[in-house]
Design a protein around this motif. Sequence first.
Motif, PDB file in Angstrom:
ATOM      1  N   THR A 282      47.477  45.009  32.147  1.00 31.65           N
ATOM      2  CA  THR A 282      46.792  43.813  31.657  1.00 31.65           C
ATOM      3  C   THR A 282      45.285  43.987  31.547  1.00 31.65           C
ATOM      4  OG1 THR A 282      46.475  42.900  33.884  1.00 31.65           O
ATOM      5  CG2 THR A 282      48.569  42.413  32.766  1.00 31.65           C
TER       6      THR A 282
ATOM      7  N   GLU B 207      43.308  43.417  33.958  1.00 37.20           N
ATOM      8  CA  GLU B 207      42.690  42.476  34.882  1.00 37.20           C
ATOM      9  C   GLU B 207      42.230  43.175  36.165  1.00 37.20           C
ATOM     10  OE1 GLU B 207      45.463  39.375  35.584  1.00 37.20           O
ATOM     11  OE2 GLU B 207      45.332  38.554  33.550  1.00 37.20           O
TER      12      GLU B 207
ATOM     13  N   GLU C 192      40.742  42.444  40.108  1.00 36.02           N
ATOM     14  CA  GLU C 192      40.705  41.432  41.155  1.00 36.02           C
ATOM     15  C   GLU C 192      39.967  41.994  42.367  1.00 36.02           C
ATOM     16  OE1 GLU C 192      43.808  38.816  43.929  1.00 36.02           O
ATOM     17  OE2 GLU C 192      44.560  40.295  42.503  1.00 36.02           O
TER      18      GLU C 192
END
Length: 545
Positions: free
Chosen positions: A408, A410, A412
């Motif tokens: 993805t 992404e 974090e």
Amino acid sequence: MTEKEFLRAVKGADRRFFKMAADRAADPQAFAAKYGAGGTRKMKSAEKKHHKKLAWGVVLAAALVGGGGIAAAVAMRGGFGIVSEESRDMRSMVEEQHAEALSLNLTDQQWNAMQSDSYGSTGYGCAFPTENGWYHSYDETAAPSDGELGEEFFEAQQELYPTKLYLENLPLMFCDGETGEDVPLCARPNCLHDGSIYCEATSNTYRRSDPVCVDGVIYASALKTLNFDELKSDGTVPKKTTAVLLSYAPDGTGITELCTFGEQYTDVICTPVVHRGYVFCIFMKINPLEYDAAGFVTKSDSGYAILGYEIATGKATEIYSCMPKAGSGIRQDAPWTFSAGGDYLFYSIGNGTWQNTNKQGIYALNLTDGSHKQLVDKEAVFAVSGSKVYYTDFDATPDKVKSTDAATGETETLYNGSLSYSVTDGSYIYSAEADKSREVMSYAVRVLDMTGKEVASLRVPDHQCVRRIMVFGDTVTVITDGVITEYQGQIQETSGIIAKDAAVLSCSREALLAGNAEWKQACTLVKMHEIDMEAWRAEHPEPEN
């Protein structure tokens, strides 16, 4: 320091020695101030200890012979501050090549990324359990630990207590779980286990990676040559050397060449990973430009390639390569870590101080379509679970542990802190960390949840430095170095040496999480001996500069 002397010095793959050689080449006076009176002895000892380890010889030799000189050679692989100005904008000279219409017959089989922290792919040793014992391979010529006296002590260890296992190729061993007997994994009758082609455990025919064991099969990538003794002292490689993938019979009855990758692949980079029905390997790759009369490569372009071997069919495929444009004379950085998860292969390049600095970082190669991308723009050790990599962002204040999902994109932030020797299953992070609050060398295996909260901890016996951490099912395993010399700048004993065996320690993961685990020494990798270093040093005066 001449280029010839420097080439001899950096032929070993040890990063600490590489740094010392670079520091001395850059500024001899600063070198003396930084490393003190023992600096030259330590570097001389490391040179002697690594003189047969030619892991980067062909690339460094090509860099020097090709006109790049010391700066280019150091810039290629961990120059630690010596970076040629030309290397700043060489990125445009590098070509990435992907397999045309990549189509792999991927299975559901997954690489157990917990069986090796990212340091483990660099070839310093491995261990993996069987039903009745342990297979292991350990670099007896690697530095036992950091510290001014470490190199010197190990030189004395090798001289006073020689063993037949100090070979060019790391011996593959088996330790019986019940008796503790440790033997080379070779069933040949009357074998001397001396590195000859006859021996299945020590044969110098192959200069190989650390092996991995998956589904009862032991794999290793290797560089093969039948005239190993004819390797030139300047590190160049015979024209007919070729890259192969090996499997070792678990009972020591044979070595099988599963495939030959080709003569253009000149050195083993990382331990293979077995993932999705393939054995994936990384090799140095060269484009030879000049040979001498004996057929040795004297000038080349060089980069790296990722290759895959399909277990079901035996088909070998080059999946990705990163090479300079032909004739450019560039030595492209090579990966130093390797892992896999989900649809991806992961590796890390560079530390930002050598050639092609804008290429450092963690990369992902998608096995479904061949796409390749940078996930993190800084070099970092990392742990893998599925399509995510876990790493430390040292640019943040304070340091932060983050995850990035290759699928993805992404990212974090998980918690404040850092990762050292670490593996993860996506629920917990298992990390081996030094306890700097104590006055003696002390490590502990800590289990953290994904918020950084400690849920369990088990201290490793004092004076043992953890080199690797691995998890096999319910077994948590660490490999420890063979000797500790100093801690936080303080010598711990008057002799300066605390000798400890290099060993494999294991405990139950279930017991660790429950808080009642104990370490068991599964096997001894290298036996260390107490040595009177003052007497030995008196007999081995430091050589003149």
